[in-house]
Design an enzyme around this catalytic site. Structure first.
Site, mmCIF file in Angstrom:
data_model
loop_
_atom_site.group_PDB
_atom_site.id
_atom_site.type_symbol
_atom_site.label_atom_id
_atom_site.label_comp_id
_atom_site.label_asym_id
_atom_site.label_seq_id
_atom_site.Cartn_x
_atom_site.Cartn_y
_atom_site.Cartn_z
ATOM 1 N N CYS A 50 -100.428 77.297 -24.788
ATOM 2 C CA CYS A 50 -101.233 79.039 -24.796
ATOM 3 C C CYS A 50 -101.686 79.398 -25.896
ATOM 4 O O CYS A 50 -100.558 80.259 -26.679
ATOM 5 C CB CYS A 50 -100.242 79.399 -23.946
ATOM 6 S SG CYS A 50 -100.092 78.326 -22.036
ATOM 7 N N GLU A 52 -100.823 82.971 -25.524
ATOM 8 C CA GLU A 52 -99.693 83.743 -25.926
ATOM 9 C C GLU A 52 -98.046 83.132 -27.250
ATOM 10 O O GLU A 52 -97.917 83.587 -27.630
ATOM 11 C CB GLU A 52 -98.716 84.032 -24.473
ATOM 12 C CG GLU A 52 -99.391 84.484 -23.558
ATOM 13 C CD GLU A 52 -100.686 83.922 -22.653
ATOM 14 O OE1 GLU A 52 -101.066 82.740 -22.794
ATOM 15 O OE2 GLU A 52 -100.602 84.192 -21.552
ATOM 16 N N CYS A 86 -95.191 80.902 -20.773
ATOM 17 C CA CYS A 86 -95.433 81.934 -21.352
ATOM 18 C C CYS A 86 -94.606 83.754 -21.047
ATOM 19 O O CYS A 86 -94.573 83.579 -21.961
ATOM 20 C CB CYS A 86 -96.487 81.691 -21.388
ATOM 21 S SG CYS A 86 -97.597 81.092 -22.297
HETATM 22 N N1 THU Z 1 -103.262 79.436 -20.778
HETATM 23 C C1 THU Z 1 -103.273 80.071 -21.383
HETATM 24 O O1 THU Z 1 -103.565 80.221 -22.803
HETATM 25 N N2 THU Z 1 -102.228 81.145 -21.118
HETATM 26 C C2 THU Z 1 -102.452 81.400 -19.848
HETATM 27 O O2 THU Z 1 -101.861 82.734 -19.668
HETATM 28 C C3 THU Z 1 -102.929 80.583 -19.347
HETATM 29 C C4 THU Z 1 -103.082 79.440 -19.217
HETATM 30 C C5 THU Z 1 -104.968 77.502 -21.634
HETATM 31 C C6 THU Z 1 -103.928 76.960 -21.350
HETATM 32 C C7 THU Z 1 -105.304 75.791 -21.117
HETATM 33 O O3 THU Z 1 -105.241 75.766 -22.557
HETATM 34 C C8 THU Z 1 -106.073 76.248 -20.132
HETATM 35 O O4 THU Z 1 -105.608 77.878 -20.169
HETATM 36 C C9 THU Z 1 -106.038 76.602 -19.287
HETATM 37 O O5 THU Z 1 -105.213 76.310 -18.858
#
Ligand code: THU
Length: 130
Positions: A50, A52, A86
């Site tokens: 993610c 974060e 996260c």
């Molecule tokens: N994702 C994030 O990077 N941060 C978040 O807070 C929510 C989800 C990303 C993970 C994945 O690559 C995409 O969003 C879809 O879930």
């Protein structure tokens, strides 16, 4: 540049060929420096990370361990909520009242705190009997 502008700008570099859902995150360290990150997906889906997590890793790699402010942005219908994992990762380096701005690329904002995102979190106090 504001923390949210940093998150907005870095989001362009997100690697999200599978979900097509680009996320940008930025955290401010106690020094005032901004660290940013994006989601980095993988063809082995669970290996993706993610935005974060990327921002936090950049901060720790730079030698900082205290987050004073967080911003996350995505092209979502409502301000993008950080996933459960996260929230725990942010809580490791932040206080309950650390401000978090969640945003959409269309300009909608939700201002909250790390504590409100993760009430009742697991912390060191739960390991006192060990
Ligand atoms: N994702 C994030 O990077 N941060 C978040 O807070 C929510 C989800 C990303 C993970 C994945 O690559 C995409 O969003 C879809 O879930």
């Amino acid at each position: 540049m504001s923390l949210l502008d940093s998150a907005r700008q870095v989001r362009e570099n997100a690697y999200a060929p599978y979900s097509k859902f680009k996320v940008g995150a930025a955290v401010r360290g106690a020094s005032g420096t901004i660290y940013s990150g994006v989601n980095v997906e993988n063809v082995a889906y669970p290996e993706g990370t993610c935005a974060e997590a990327g921002a936090i890793a950049a901060m720790v790699a730079a030698g900082e361990t205290e987050i004073t402010e967080v911003a996350v942005i995505a092209d979502s219908p409502t301000p993008v909520p950080p996933c459960g994992g996260c929230r725990q990762k942010l809580a490791e380096f932040a206080r309950h009242d650390t401000p978090v701005t969640l945003a959409t690329t269309e300009g909608e904002r939700l201002d909250t705190t790390v504590g409100d995102l993760l009430p009742g979190r697991f912390d060191m106090s739960h390991m006192e009997n060990t």
